[in-house]
Design an enzyme around this catalytic site. Structure first.
Site, mmCIF file in Angstrom:
data_model
loop_
_atom_site.group_PDB
_atom_site.id
_atom_site.type_symbol
_atom_site.label_atom_id
_atom_site.label_comp_id
_atom_site.label_asym_id
_atom_site.label_seq_id
_atom_site.Cartn_x
_atom_site.Cartn_y
_atom_site.Cartn_z
ATOM 1 N N SER A 39 -5.311 5.143 29.784
ATOM 2 C CA SER A 39 -5.230 3.769 30.279
ATOM 3 C C SER A 39 -4.067 3.596 31.248
ATOM 4 O O SER A 39 -3.143 4.413 31.293
ATOM 5 C CB SER A 39 -5.072 2.800 29.101
ATOM 6 N N GLY A 54 -24.782 12.775 23.632
ATOM 7 C CA GLY A 54 -24.455 13.872 24.532
ATOM 8 C C GLY A 54 -23.855 13.396 25.835
ATOM 9 O O GLY A 54 -22.979 12.532 25.848
ATOM 10 N N GLN A 73 -20.483 5.054 29.222
ATOM 11 C CA GLN A 73 -21.515 4.176 29.781
ATOM 12 C C GLN A 73 -20.934 2.830 30.201
ATOM 13 O O GLN A 73 -21.294 2.283 31.252
ATOM 14 C CB GLN A 73 -22.633 3.983 28.752
ATOM 15 N N LEU A 113 0.834 -1.194 0.000
ATOM 16 C CA LEU A 113 0.000 0.000 0.000
ATOM 17 C C LEU A 113 0.872 1.248 0.000
ATOM 18 O O LEU A 113 1.773 1.394 0.824
ATOM 19 C CB LEU A 113 -0.913 0.008 1.237
ATOM 20 N N ASP A 115 -10.788 13.239 25.623
ATOM 21 C CA ASP A 115 -9.787 14.088 26.279
ATOM 22 C C ASP A 115 -10.109 15.567 26.072
ATOM 23 O O ASP A 115 -9.909 16.389 26.970
ATOM 24 C CB ASP A 115 -8.393 13.782 25.728
ATOM 25 N N GLY A 121 -21.451 9.605 23.817
ATOM 26 C CA GLY A 121 -21.215 9.694 22.386
ATOM 27 C C GLY A 121 -22.126 10.715 21.728
ATOM 28 O O GLY A 121 -22.304 11.819 22.230
ATOM 29 N N GLY A 180 -3.824 12.291 29.365
ATOM 30 C CA GLY A 180 -3.486 13.563 29.991
ATOM 31 C C GLY A 180 -2.738 14.501 29.064
ATOM 32 O O GLY A 180 -2.914 15.721 29.110
#
Length: 314
Positions: free
Chosen positions: A141, A230, A189, A29, A257, A227, A42
């Site tokens: 993470s 909202g 969620q 590719l 973030d 998402g 962060g």
């Protein structure tokens, strides 16, 4: 004394991205020239705060040539940084965009293991910087090797120095941080469900699960990102669902973030709760309008924020 925002990234990365006409297996590719950007929870918050005109200090582990490249990239963006040197090489993630379909393929490499002495060095640095800090933002993470109680230790430092701890992570480290007590959480969620053991398929269930944490006195503000639906804001005596503005989505990288950065910015500028959360949603939504890992453009965030504010119901 003017206090600053400290961001803590335990799994930083250099994001390497490119585009191709189409992705076909077993074929060579031809890619566009790669683009390199600093990444990790962060660190992205610090980058986003910079775009909003708010200075921060980024603390993160940094190892080898990749770590040095990460530091150089942050220098280019004018981010104040305090890297902690590590034995293991900082990771590099890879993002490929299929130009024909605008599909994005994200290859996330595992975060390198942190040694005990490196974990202790990070905590020592946070402790040194905390007296001059108004907000500590722990986002991203958790790497291999780090203790599950690491963020709980950060929470204790924040309490001692009267800094507000904002956490956006998952797993056992999140649970222990909440048990210690934090100022604000921004789970999605799935993370909220794992944290509480409750189903959170709709707004009512999200509110119920968030209130379970708030009512225990472990967190003042929970903003659950949902998402395109909202976000749901829950405090001890307030709850509100805010619809996200409709935008043309090009990439979701860094949207969470950016949302955290917008809310921390709002808090630092004295916004009330409803305006603070809308600033976060505006920044997160604006980030999805840009390709790759570009975060948001301030003009887009400001425009979306004004749109959201006009729709506040008294």
């Amino acid at each position: 004394m003017m206090k600053h925002v400290l961001t803590l990234t335990l799994s930083p990365t250099v994001d390497k991205s490119t585009t191709v006409d189409k992705i076909v297996a077993e074929q060579k590719l031809d890619c566009d020239a790669p683009k390199f950007e600093p990444g990790g929870g962060g660190i992205n918050v610090s980058r986003a705060l910079k775009r909003l005109g708010l200075a921060s200090v980024a603390v993160f582990p940094s190892g080898g040539l990749t770590g040095q490249r990460l530091q150089d990239l942050l220098d280019e963006e004018g981010i104040d940084q305090h890297p902690v040197t590590t034995k293991n090489l900082t990771r590099e993630n890879f993002i490929v965009v299929n130009r024909t379909t605008n599909e994005q393929f994200r290859f996330g490499m595992p975060a390198p293991e942190l040694l005990v002495r490196e974990e202790e060095a990070i905590l020592k640095l946070v402790k040194q910087l905390a007296p001059k800090t108004s907000y500590i933002v722990a986002s991203g993470s958790m790497p291999q090797g780090i203790g599950d109680d690491f963020l709980a230790k950060v929470a204790r430092i924040a309490h001692k120095e009267h800094a507000r701890l904002v956490v956006d992570t998952s797993g056992e480290a999140l649970k222990q941080a909440v048990d210690e007590g934090v100022y604000m959480l921004k789970p999605n969620q799935n993370e909220l469900s794992k944290l509480t053991g409750l189903r959170v398929d709709d707004h009512d269930e999200v509110e119920e699960a968030a209130r379970k944490i708030v009512d225990k006195g472990k967190c003042e503000i929970i903003v659950v990102s949902m998402g395109p639906l909202g976000a749901q804001t829950v405090t001890k005596d307030f709850s509100e669902h805010i619809h996200a503005p409709t935008v043309k989505k090009r990439s979701t990288v860094g949207a969470g973030d950016s949302m955290v950065a917008g809310m921390v910015y709002g808090c630092s500028k004295g916004y009330d709760l409803r305006h603070m959360v809308r600033m976060g949603i505006a920044c997160g939504s604006a980030a999805t309008m840009n390709p790759g890992t570009e975060l948001f453009q301030k003009d887009d965030a400001d425009r979306l924020y004004q749109w959201l504010v006009k729709r506040i119901k008294n």
